[in-house]
Design a protein around this motif. Structure first.
Motif, short mmCIF file in Angstrom:
data_model
loop_
_atom_site.label_atom_id
_atom_site.label_comp_id
_atom_site.label_asym_id
_atom_site.label_seq_id
_atom_site.Cartn_x
_atom_site.Cartn_y
_atom_site.Cartn_z
N GLY A 193 0.68 -1.08 0.31
CA GLY A 193 -0.16 0.20 0.27
C GLY A 193 0.67 1.76 0.26
N ALA A 194 2.07 1.08 -0.49
CA ALA A 194 3.12 2.29 -0.16
C ALA A 194 3.24 2.90 -1.87
CB ALA A 194 4.55 1.46 0.59
N GLU A 195 2.77 2.22 -2.65
CA GLU A 195 2.91 2.47 -3.91
C GLU A 195 2.78 3.89 -4.16
OE1 GLU A 195 3.54 -2.06 -3.49
OE2 GLU A 195 2.03 -0.12 -3.23
N LEU A 196 2.49 4.78 -5.31
CA LEU A 196 2.11 6.06 -5.57
C LEU A 196 1.19 5.78 -6.79
CD1 LEU A 196 5.66 7.87 -4.21
CD2 LEU A 196 3.60 7.97 -3.09
N ASP A 269 -4.24 -6.09 -14.81
CA ASP A 269 -2.95 -5.38 -15.86
C ASP A 269 -2.98 -3.59 -15.29
OD1 ASP A 269 -2.18 -8.15 -17.05
OD2 ASP A 269 -3.57 -7.32 -18.89
N GLN A 270 -4.32 -3.51 -15.59
CA GLN A 270 -4.61 -1.90 -15.43
C GLN A 270 -3.36 -1.58 -14.50
OE1 GLN A 270 -8.46 -1.43 -15.30
NE2 GLN A 270 -8.66 -1.04 -17.47
N SER A 271 -4.32 -2.08 -12.92
CA SER A 271 -3.12 -2.05 -11.74
C SER A 271 -1.49 -1.96 -11.59
CB SER A 271 -3.42 -2.82 -10.21
OG SER A 271 -5.17 -3.06 -10.24
N LEU A 275 0.54 0.58 -10.69
CA LEU A 275 1.45 0.84 -9.59
C LEU A 275 2.95 0.57 -9.37
CD1 LEU A 275 -1.29 -0.89 -6.74
CD2 LEU A 275 -1.24 0.85 -7.22
N PHE A 276 3.34 -0.55 -10.74
CA PHE A 276 4.49 -0.72 -10.81
C PHE A 276 5.61 0.30 -10.80
CE2 PHE A 276 8.20 -2.23 -13.10
CZ PHE A 276 8.74 -3.50 -12.22
N ARG A 277 5.35 1.15 -11.42
CA ARG A 277 5.36 2.38 -11.84
C ARG A 277 5.60 3.75 -10.64
NH1 ARG A 277 2.76 1.77 -16.95
NH2 ARG A 277 4.03 2.61 -19.07
#
Length: 323
Positions: A193-196, A269-271, A275-277
């Motif tokens: 939950g720390a992804e921006l 895939d959208q997530s 979130l990976f970026r």
């Protein structure tokens, strides 16, 4: 100035065109002509609107000459997605206009390595969209540095606002996320939950474009992020969204494998793409050179978008938004 806006009735153009009219400019809006702007504004009464199928005209090699024939002092291109399309427009406009302003994306950056990320931070983009937009930005910067057409690239984050779906705290467009948060149900989140997430109101993006046009010397050959003053973590966004409905967010961290197993493939895939970026783009450059001051926080922007979706029956929620 006489300004041609390509994609004038879209998310950004709906706010940008009235801004330009109120600024005293003569505006020509090019669009497919299939819909009106997202936001009603009397300023549109003074706008010349031209219906055009860019894909077909790019294929025929007529789009660039058609834009040049409109005799613009500046062109804002909100609908360019390939290097070939950008190159053809540059070729047609070189010597025929004073400034080409292109709409890019913060996805010119790859996965975050520092926060905030600057426009010139070395990163490696991924995915067809990010790679193509990074290629366009390089093409335009090289054109200007070589003494050709003056160009500028504006790179928005997750463009949001009333009238269209907004990226949820899970980084996707799954409407069930709003149902779960409004009901106080548990929500499985991939990672910690720390992804921006970098949401920005469409009108703030329009503000950056307007300021670029007002500062041609400062923006020539440059690229600018168009985002809010801060990004939101998945956790913070979910907590804020639950509070809109008088609830507390109940979040359960899961692995990406677990998340994909319980999520429709296109939403998963959208997530991953968002979130990976995990980007927190800086606006220091736009503030310093253009005087950009965002008028909207990401939280308020997303709330207004969700409220519109609820009021127009496009999202079902368990409880009403708290006034």
């Amino acid at each position: 100035m006489r300004i041609v806006v390509i994609g004038g009735t879209g998310h950004i153009g709906s706010y940008l065109v009235p801004r330009l009219v109120r600024g005293g400019h003569e505006v020509v809006s090019l669009s497919r002509g299939r819909r009106g702007p997202y936001v009603a504004d009397p300023a549109w009464d003074g706008v010349e609107q031209v219906a055009v199928d860019r894909d077909a005209e790019d294929e025929a090699g007529t789009f660039g000459p058609r834009v040049a024939a409109l005799r613009p002092d500046a062109v804002v291109d909100l609908l360019c997605f390939t290097v070939d399309s950008a190159a053809a427009l540059v070729e047609a406009l070189r010597g025929a206009t004073g400034h080409l302003v292109h709409c890019g994306t913060v996805w010119i950056h790859g996965p975050s390595t520092i926060a905030p990320v600057q426009e010139d931070t070395p990163t490696v983009p991924f995915g067809d969209y990010g790679i193509a937009k990074a290629g366009i930005a390089r093409l335009l910067a090289d054109e200007t540095s070589a003494g050709g057409l003056v160009t500028t690239s504006v790179h928005p984050g997750h463009i949001s606002g009333p009238g269209w779906p907004v990226v949820t705290p899970l980084g996707n467009l799954d409407p069930s996320v709003w149902q779960a948060l409004s009901a106080g149900d548990e929500l499985a989140i991939p990672g910690l939950g720390a992804e921006l997430l970098a949401h920005v109101h469409a009108d703030d993006v329009a503000q950056v474009f307007e300021r670029v046009l007002d500062h041609p010397a400062e923006s020539a050959g440059e690229g600018f992020h168009a985002v809010a003053a801060h990004a939101m973590t998945v956790r913070g966004y979910a907590q804020a969204a639950a509070a809109w409905f008088g609830q507390e967010a109940r979040l359960r961290p899961v692995s990406w494998d677990e998340f994909r197993a319980d999520t429709a493939e296109h939403f998963a895939d959208q997530s991953w793409d968002h979130l990976f970026r995990s980007l927190c783009p800086s606006i220091d450059k736009a503030r310093r050179l253009l005087g950009y001051v965002p008028a909207h926080t990401p939280e308020d922007t997303c709330r207004s978008a969700v409220q519109w979706l609820v009021e127009h029956g496009q999202v079902r929620v368990a409880t009403a938004l708290v006034p």
